[in-house]
Write a protein that holds these residues in place. Sequence first.
Motif, PDB file in Angstrom:
ATOM      1  N   ILE A 262      67.793  59.724  24.960  1.00  0.00           N
ATOM      2  CA  ILE A 262      68.244  59.109  26.209  1.00  0.00           C
ATOM      3  C   ILE A 262      69.478  59.844  26.741  1.00  0.00           C
ATOM      4  O   ILE A 262      69.578  60.146  27.932  1.00  0.00           O
ATOM      5  CB  ILE A 262      68.516  57.595  25.975  1.00  0.00           C
ATOM      6  CG1 ILE A 262      67.197  56.888  25.652  1.00  0.00           C
ATOM      7  CG2 ILE A 262      69.207  56.963  27.178  1.00  0.00           C
ATOM      8  CD1 ILE A 262      67.359  55.467  25.108  1.00  0.00           C
ATOM      9  N   GLN A 263      70.409  60.151  25.843  1.00  0.00           N
ATOM     10  CA  GLN A 263      71.616  60.887  26.256  1.00  0.00           C
ATOM     11  C   GLN A 263      71.258  62.219  26.898  1.00  0.00           C
ATOM     12  O   GLN A 263      71.837  62.631  27.883  1.00  0.00           O
ATOM     13  CB  GLN A 263      72.493  61.168  25.031  1.00  0.00           C
ATOM     14  CG  GLN A 263      73.355  59.990  24.596  1.00  0.00           C
ATOM     15  CD  GLN A 263      74.250  60.362  23.421  1.00  0.00           C
ATOM     16  OE1 GLN A 263      73.756  60.742  22.361  1.00  0.00           O
ATOM     17  NE2 GLN A 263      75.550  60.238  23.609  1.00  0.00           N
ATOM     18  N   LYS A 264      70.285  62.892  26.304  1.00  0.00           N
ATOM     19  CA  LYS A 264      69.962  64.238  26.761  1.00  0.00           C
ATOM     20  C   LYS A 264      69.094  64.234  28.019  1.00  0.00           C
ATOM     21  O   LYS A 264      69.266  65.071  28.902  1.00  0.00           O
ATOM     22  CB  LYS A 264      69.229  64.988  25.633  1.00  0.00           C
ATOM     23  CG  LYS A 264      69.064  66.483  25.883  1.00  0.00           C
ATOM     24  CD  LYS A 264      68.622  67.200  24.611  1.00  0.00           C
ATOM     25  CE  LYS A 264      68.016  68.561  24.904  1.00  0.00           C
ATOM     26  NZ  LYS A 264      69.012  69.611  25.130  1.00  0.00           N
ATOM     27  N   HIS A 265      68.165  63.283  28.116  1.00  0.00           N
ATOM     28  CA  HIS A 265      67.121  63.418  29.139  1.00  0.00           C
ATOM     29  C   HIS A 265      67.106  62.344  30.221  1.00  0.00           C
ATOM     30  O   HIS A 265      66.284  62.435  31.136  1.00  0.00           O
ATOM     31  CB  HIS A 265      65.740  63.462  28.475  1.00  0.00           C
ATOM     32  CG  HIS A 265      65.500  64.670  27.622  1.00  0.00           C
ATOM     33  ND1 HIS A 265      65.501  65.948  28.125  1.00  0.00           N
ATOM     34  CD2 HIS A 265      65.266  64.796  26.288  1.00  0.00           C
ATOM     35  CE1 HIS A 265      65.256  66.811  27.147  1.00  0.00           C
ATOM     36  NE2 HIS A 265      65.118  66.134  26.020  1.00  0.00           N
ATOM     37  N   VAL A 266      67.905  61.318  30.093  1.00  0.00           N
ATOM     38  CA  VAL A 266      67.856  60.261  31.110  1.00  0.00           C
ATOM     39  C   VAL A 266      68.962  60.484  32.142  1.00  0.00           C
ATOM     40  O   VAL A 266      70.121  60.716  31.785  1.00  0.00           O
ATOM     41  CB  VAL A 266      67.958  58.858  30.457  1.00  0.00           C
ATOM     42  CG1 VAL A 266      68.178  57.768  31.510  1.00  0.00           C
ATOM     43  CG2 VAL A 266      66.694  58.565  29.650  1.00  0.00           C
ATOM     44  N   GLU A 267      68.571  60.427  33.413  1.00  0.00           N
ATOM     45  CA  GLU A 267      69.509  60.704  34.515  1.00  0.00           C
ATOM     46  C   GLU A 267      70.609  59.645  34.594  1.00  0.00           C
ATOM     47  O   GLU A 267      71.776  59.953  34.606  1.00  0.00           O
ATOM     48  CB  GLU A 267      68.700  60.733  35.818  1.00  0.00           C
ATOM     49  CG  GLU A 267      69.510  60.928  37.078  1.00  0.00           C
ATOM     50  CD  GLU A 267      69.873  62.374  37.326  1.00  0.00           C
ATOM     51  OE1 GLU A 267      69.463  63.241  36.533  1.00  0.00           O
ATOM     52  OE2 GLU A 267      70.589  62.629  38.308  1.00  0.00           O
ATOM     53  N   LYS A 268      70.207  58.393  34.654  1.00  0.00           N
ATOM     54  CA  LYS A 268      71.188  57.311  34.722  1.00  0.00           C
ATOM     55  C   LYS A 268      70.518  55.967  34.493  1.00  0.00           C
ATOM     56  O   LYS A 268      69.288  55.868  34.461  1.00  0.00           O
ATOM     57  CB  LYS A 268      71.916  57.305  36.066  1.00  0.00           C
ATOM     58  CG  LYS A 268      71.053  56.953  37.258  1.00  0.00           C
ATOM     59  CD  LYS A 268      71.920  56.863  38.505  1.00  0.00           C
ATOM     60  CE  LYS A 268      71.050  56.787  39.766  1.00  0.00           C
ATOM     61  NZ  LYS A 268      71.817  56.721  40.995  1.00  0.00           N
ATOM     62  N   ILE A 269      71.351  54.959  34.357  1.00  0.00           N
ATOM     63  CA  ILE A 269      70.848  53.594  34.195  1.00  0.00           C
ATOM     64  C   ILE A 269      71.455  52.738  35.305  1.00  0.00           C
ATOM     65  O   ILE A 269      72.666  52.791  35.546  1.00  0.00           O
ATOM     66  CB  ILE A 269      71.201  53.044  32.802  1.00  0.00           C
ATOM     67  CG1 ILE A 269      70.322  53.771  31.749  1.00  0.00           C
ATOM     68  CG2 ILE A 269      70.982  51.534  32.719  1.00  0.00           C
ATOM     69  CD1 ILE A 269      70.651  53.444  30.321  1.00  0.00           C
ATOM     70  N   ILE A 270      70.584  51.997  35.985  1.00  0.00           N
ATOM     71  CA  ILE A 270      71.031  51.121  37.080  1.00  0.00           C
ATOM     72  C   ILE A 270      70.990  49.680  36.578  1.00  0.00           C
ATOM     73  O   ILE A 270      69.982  49.246  36.023  1.00  0.00           O
ATOM     74  CB  ILE A 270      70.117  51.284  38.319  1.00  0.00           C
ATOM     75  CG1 ILE A 270      70.199  52.714  38.857  1.00  0.00           C
ATOM     76  CG2 ILE A 270      70.476  50.259  39.400  1.00  0.00           C
ATOM     77  CD1 ILE A 270      69.166  53.035  39.942  1.00  0.00           C
ATOM     78  N   ARG A 271      72.092  48.973  36.784  1.00  0.00           N
ATOM     79  CA  ARG A 271      72.152  47.586  36.318  1.00  0.00           C
ATOM     80  C   ARG A 271      71.837  46.621  37.454  1.00  0.00           C
ATOM     81  O   ARG A 271      72.249  46.843  38.594  1.00  0.00           O
ATOM     82  CB  ARG A 271      73.552  47.286  35.761  1.00  0.00           C
ATOM     83  CG  ARG A 271      73.866  48.101  34.527  1.00  0.00           C
ATOM     84  CD  ARG A 271      75.274  47.841  34.047  1.00  0.00           C
ATOM     85  NE  ARG A 271      76.254  48.187  35.068  1.00  0.00           N
ATOM     86  CZ  ARG A 271      77.545  47.892  34.992  1.00  0.00           C
ATOM     87  NH1 ARG A 271      78.013  47.224  33.939  1.00  0.00           N
ATOM     88  NH2 ARG A 271      78.378  48.255  35.948  1.00  0.00           N
ATOM     89  N   VAL A 272      71.136  45.553  37.123  1.00  0.00           N
ATOM     90  CA  VAL A 272      70.765  44.566  38.150  1.00  0.00           C
ATOM     91  C   VAL A 272      71.096  43.147  37.695  1.00  0.00           C
ATOM     92  O   VAL A 272      71.093  42.842  36.505  1.00  0.00           O
ATOM     93  CB  VAL A 272      69.258  44.655  38.518  1.00  0.00           C
ATOM     94  CG1 VAL A 272      68.950  45.949  39.247  1.00  0.00           C
ATOM     95  CG2 VAL A 272      68.383  44.516  37.283  1.00  0.00           C
ATOM     96  N   GLU A 273      71.360  42.315  38.697  1.00  0.00           N
ATOM     97  CA  GLU A 273      71.688  40.905  38.455  1.00  0.00           C
ATOM     98  C   GLU A 273      70.418  40.091  38.202  1.00  0.00           C
ATOM     99  O   GLU A 273      69.321  40.502  38.584  1.00  0.00           O
ATOM    100  CB  GLU A 273      72.389  40.312  39.687  1.00  0.00           C
ATOM    101  CG  GLU A 273      73.625  41.078  40.143  1.00  0.00           C
ATOM    102  CD  GLU A 273      74.850  40.784  39.280  1.00  0.00           C
ATOM    103  OE1 GLU A 273      74.738  39.961  38.349  1.00  0.00           O
ATOM    104  OE2 GLU A 273      75.901  41.385  39.540  1.00  0.00           O
ATOM    105  N   GLU A 274      70.604  38.925  37.635  1.00  0.00           N
ATOM    106  CA  GLU A 274      69.461  38.049  37.324  1.00  0.00           C
ATOM    107  C   GLU A 274      68.631  37.694  38.558  1.00  0.00           C
ATOM    108  O   GLU A 274      67.399  37.751  38.530  1.00  0.00           O
ATOM    109  CB  GLU A 274      69.955  36.750  36.659  1.00  0.00           C
ATOM    110  CG  GLU A 274      70.529  36.962  35.272  1.00  0.00           C
ATOM    111  CD  GLU A 274      69.538  37.586  34.301  1.00  0.00           C
ATOM    112  OE1 GLU A 274      68.549  36.928  33.973  1.00  0.00           O
ATOM    113  OE2 GLU A 274      69.753  38.748  33.907  1.00  0.00           O
TER     114      GLU A 274
END
Lengths: 331, 331
Positions: A262-274
Amino acid sequence: MITPLKSPQGDNPHIAVFAKVSKNVLIEAHNRIKPFIHRTPVLSSSLINEMVGTNIVFKCENFQKMGAFKMRGAANAILSLSEEERERGVVTHSSGNFAQAVSLAAKKLGVKAYIVMPENAPKVKKEGVKTYGGDIIECESTPQAREATAKRIKEEKGASFLHPSNQDEVIYGNSTAAMELLEEHPDLDIILTPVGGGGLIAGTALASHYFSDNCKVIGGEPMEADDAYRSLISGKIETNESFHTVADGLRTHLGDRNFPIIQKHVEKIIRVEEHEIINAMRIIWERMKIIIEPSCAVPFAAVLKNKEDFKNKKTGIILSGGNIDVENLPF
Amino acid sequence: MITPLKSPQGDNPHIAVFAKVSKNVLIEAHNRIKPFIHRTPVLSSSLINEMVGTNIVFKCENFQKMGAFKMRGAANAILSLSEEERERGVVTHSSGNFAQAVSLAAKKLGVKAYIVMPENAPKVKKEGVKTYGGDIIECESTPQAREATAKRIKEEKGASFLHPSNQDEVIYGNSTAAMELLEEHPDLDIILTPVGGGGLIAGTALASHYFSDNCKVIGGEPMEADDAYRSLISGKIETNESFHTVADGLRTHLGDRNFPIIQKHVEKIIRVEEHEIINAMRIIWERMKIIIEPSCAVPFAAVLKNKEDFKNKKTGIILSGGNIDVENLPF
């Protein structure tokens, strides 16, 4: 606070992961599991495309056998065992989709499956495992008890332990959903998946790395369980103090096998509200007429929240599963 | 007691129906509407096949544009109008799927759609029509008021009246779902549809007559609105005193255009109880992960009720639609 689980495969993930995996390893995994999985359909909705201002294709793992992508990883893990190992059976601890996936994959291969579940697990989950032929071993509802019970079964029966998300064969099996998606849509700019234990996004990132030119992988994560988002910032596996999220499949954290990928290949993580998760789920139910579980709606919620980022980008979303209690919906 | 609606097309149905329709008429209808509809997928479920002891294929009109097969009939009816007629618009009275179908088909063809709806129709239904661009004309909530209002619009605007189920072009358009199903599965022994106004089962019966060797057509109908079942026995169009059924799309009766076709070409009608409809709907939701509305579950309920009749018969079911208020489910 959840105690991190020990990886079944050594302590030097960077070296091990990048030494073992290759394009061929993923192709072999796909060929291995093909007779045991559905080639799930890829759907799109013109109404949703209009709403978002981009082209989205949905890879429908909610239509996968037992209702979730987990079947892919479970099948690959069991098929990767030797004859002798298979004879002694497999054991896992899960009260979610992986328990059902292991039960079904094991049944199809004539392998005994021991499923460690907390004694207070919902009846519907236990019934699911029983339907697919899994042998339920009840334990107290603590991570320690689950691990100790699984360890005991492993020792008593000689069964192989299968981890829901932090095991190479499971990750490679999970890759095959994105491989199929990229085979049908090689021009994707982005693929999104939910992030829970990290097994799906890691597999998707490997598939994208080996089978696309420049497709980015983005994760969607509930704000209420944003351990992966924080892990990418801190550089170490973070956990959650609590899990107040409707996305029950994502109430877990990364592991030492998938985190380096994940560190190497994932661009980013988007967080969302409930409320964003529930709204996204509702739109997919109402517009696409398909049943997805709350965890599965998280990536689409991320797209709705950040429409500008996805404008004119051809986007794939892996719809991870559709197992939900229809008497207990969030709307 | 519902007052039968006047047919828009004469009073001698037997002669008229059998003089006009042919294999070519249906092929032309299909070619006419193809650019405006989805070729919907045909799905199956091994779990459901095991449960029933037969092979069932489901033609998924819940995935049709606007979420129901009604799009087919509405599109064919509007496309069959002359240029002059189209310029003056179309009018219908419906608070269900046909209202949305006419709105959407008309919008795509640049035709004005006047939709007569009772003033107390659910907001969600009115919103649906508005989304697709229909022009809502409210009236009192009686059949008489609906008919009078539609008649007034017809006279004032010169609009062409479209009937949801009792009009040849609508019936021919509806045929195309079964035509597609038989093209993919020419070996079907049986096709089932729900029976409400009779437009879908009549169209399906014509398709089966012209495009299969020996495929029988069977209807599913709620016990609580079993007018079609009774009509086949009495030989005349029966109505219902009341409609206490969850299958809201089937709270209507046959018409003089479709009844002769049903009499001639439909094998039989199977009646099911309310709890059987809800159970069938739930099985399709849970096992197939697709959203169907209660009316749509009626044929599958009929198969579950009469398993022996379907044993070793290759069976097709037309899943008629998936428009449902997710906040108001029957389970």
